[in-house]
Design a protein around this motif. Sequence first.
Motif, PDB file in Angstrom:
ATOM      1  N   GLU A   1       4.489   8.868  -5.771  1.00  0.00           N
ATOM      2  CA  GLU A   1       4.473   8.143  -6.978  1.00  0.00           C
ATOM      3  C   GLU A   1       5.777   7.563  -7.412  1.00  0.00           C
ATOM      4  O   GLU A   1       6.917   8.013  -7.549  1.00  0.00           O
ATOM      5  CB  GLU A   1       4.327   9.432  -8.110  1.00  0.00           C
TER       6      GLU A   1
ATOM      7  N   LYS B   1       7.374  13.253  -5.572  1.00  0.00           N
ATOM      8  CA  LYS B   1       6.030  13.975  -4.960  1.00  0.00           C
ATOM      9  C   LYS B   1       5.846  15.143  -5.894  1.00  0.00           C
ATOM     10  O   LYS B   1       6.803  16.092  -6.277  1.00  0.00           O
ATOM     11  CB  LYS B   1       6.388  14.251  -3.561  1.00  0.00           C
TER      12      LYS B   1
ATOM     13  N   GLU C   1       0.786  -1.171   0.172  1.00  0.00           N
ATOM     14  CA  GLU C   1       0.032   0.129   0.194  1.00  0.00           C
ATOM     15  C   GLU C   1       1.133   1.359  -0.032  1.00  0.00           C
ATOM     16  O   GLU C   1       0.433   2.214  -0.728  1.00  0.00           O
ATOM     17  CB  GLU C   1      -1.050   0.092   1.094  1.00  0.00           C
ATOM     18  N   LYS C   2       2.111   1.255   1.023  1.00  0.00           N
ATOM     19  CA  LYS C   2       2.709   2.622   0.800  1.00  0.00           C
ATOM     20  C   LYS C   2       4.063   2.657   0.452  1.00  0.00           C
ATOM     21  O   LYS C   2       4.412   3.848   0.008  1.00  0.00           O
ATOM     22  CB  LYS C   2       2.850   2.752   2.594  1.00  0.00           C
ATOM     23  N   TYR C   3       4.702   1.649   0.258  1.00  0.00           N
ATOM     24  CA  TYR C   3       6.006   1.526  -0.308  1.00  0.00           C
ATOM     25  C   TYR C   3       6.061   0.391  -1.360  1.00  0.00           C
ATOM     26  O   TYR C   3       6.979  -0.348  -1.726  1.00  0.00           O
ATOM     27  CB  TYR C   3       6.998   1.047   0.805  1.00  0.00           C
TER      28      TYR C   3
ATOM     29  N   ALA D   1       6.126   7.549   1.945  1.00  0.00           N
ATOM     30  CA  ALA D   1       5.056   6.598   1.984  1.00  0.00           C
ATOM     31  C   ALA D   1       4.115   7.134   0.874  1.00  0.00           C
ATOM     32  O   ALA D   1       3.974   8.306   0.731  1.00  0.00           O
ATOM     33  CB  ALA D   1       4.599   6.601   3.218  1.00  0.00           C
ATOM     34  N   ASN D   2       3.362   6.384  -0.112  1.00  0.00           N
ATOM     35  CA  ASN D   2       2.364   6.924  -0.962  1.00  0.00           C
ATOM     36  C   ASN D   2       2.828   7.697  -2.416  1.00  0.00           C
ATOM     37  O   ASN D   2       2.145   8.305  -2.616  1.00  0.00           O
ATOM     38  CB  ASN D   2       1.124   7.351  -0.372  1.00  0.00           C
TER      39      ASN D   2
END
Length: 337
Positions: free
Chosen positions: A232, A256, A94-96, A229-230
């Motif tokens: 692109e 980002k 989900e995050k990485y 985290a999260n």
Amino acid sequence: MAVIRDVMAGFQLFQPTSVGDAQKLLEQHGSDALVLAGGLDSFDWLKDRIKKPKAVVDLSGIDELRGIRTTADGIEIGSMTTLTEVVQHPVIQEKYAVLAQAAELVASPQIRNQGTLGGNISQDARCWYYRAGWPCYRASGNICYADTPVGRNREHAILHADRCVAVNPSDTAPALISLDAKCVVHTPNGEQVVDAEDYFLGPDIDITRMNILRPGHLLTTIRIPSTWANAEFYFEKVRDRNVWDFPLMNVASALKTSGDTIQSIRIAINAAAARPLRLKAVEDFARGKPRNSETGEMSGKIATQGAIPLQFNAYKIPLMRNLVKRAISGVPEAKWA
Ligand SMILES: Cc1cc2nc3c(=O)[nH]c(=O)nc-3n(C[C@H](O)[C@H](O)[C@H](O)COP(=O)(O)OP(=O)(O)OC[C@H]3O[C@@H](n4cnc5c(N)ncnc54)[C@H](O)[C@@H]3O)c2cc1C
Ligand code: SF4
């Protein structure tokens, strides 16, 4: 292939169940000891009779080195966590996600089930001559067999070569660098925490090592802060076959953006040099620019400045330029341009 010269050398096998015991064994046996994680790299060296340690310290019984934990500022991954566990972990997905994508492209499912994250970033150089036991620079000799007009150097380095032109073949290493991960190493003098990009060594620093580990050292944990985290993410690996193959080159980036503008970025590439390279000049150029193919194009040119091909790997220069371009532009249509 390695030449089999004699029976496999004997060694004492130790199977500690705690980090403390492993540490004591490694200190006690110093340079006579080999750390065994999943064994996918280590067993080759032993079975080919190239490395002949007196002691093997098997980490597989140490539960505290396994698993993925969330922390106040991100996650911690035990060095003995398998690549499959990394791929399947919901928080990593989900995050990485860049790390999950990179780990999923390592070798085959069987290798990912057994191979560990710590072992993947600590694997030795993948050069035919060195792995066959030829007495080259990396093996403390005074010649490089790959860097000759007829040497097998298609997979080798185009950047930062210094006598040795072998590359680091890890797929997860550039993903960890793009996430600004930290490596936690237990040493006889206490715990050392280093940025992932500083975990790796080029031949200009020490031609006999791929990373900072010395005898008596143990990589225990990889920490990933929540900073990226999260973001692109982009990961791409190019290889000869789409199964079971090491990268000819790979790229990982975390960006980002605000609107179209790149606000912050980390990008790393591997299999271009003896160590995974964080492309700081590209980061500096791309920050504040629009995320488009023009920025990608220029980033690719910046990334390959100073690249010097060997006899059979000139293709790596346009390959690297295009990988960086695609990682920066992030435009799917541009993928194969
Ligand atoms: C057929 C094949 C294909 C492969 N394809 C790919 C690929 O496409 N991409 C890719 O990235 N990799 C690939 N690999 C490499 C493979 O993923 C790595 O060899 C593997 O991840 C190493 O992990 P391991 O746990 O088996 O480590 P081991 O082989 O046990 O250890 C590797 C090295 O790291 C040291 N080490 C390991 N853990 C620690 C620790 N905690 N502390 C200190 N030292 C440690 C060991 O002493 C050893 O020197 C391939 C390997 C094979 C055999
Ligand atoms: S590239 Fe490095 S590992 Fe390969 S033969 Fe040359 S010195 Fe040895």
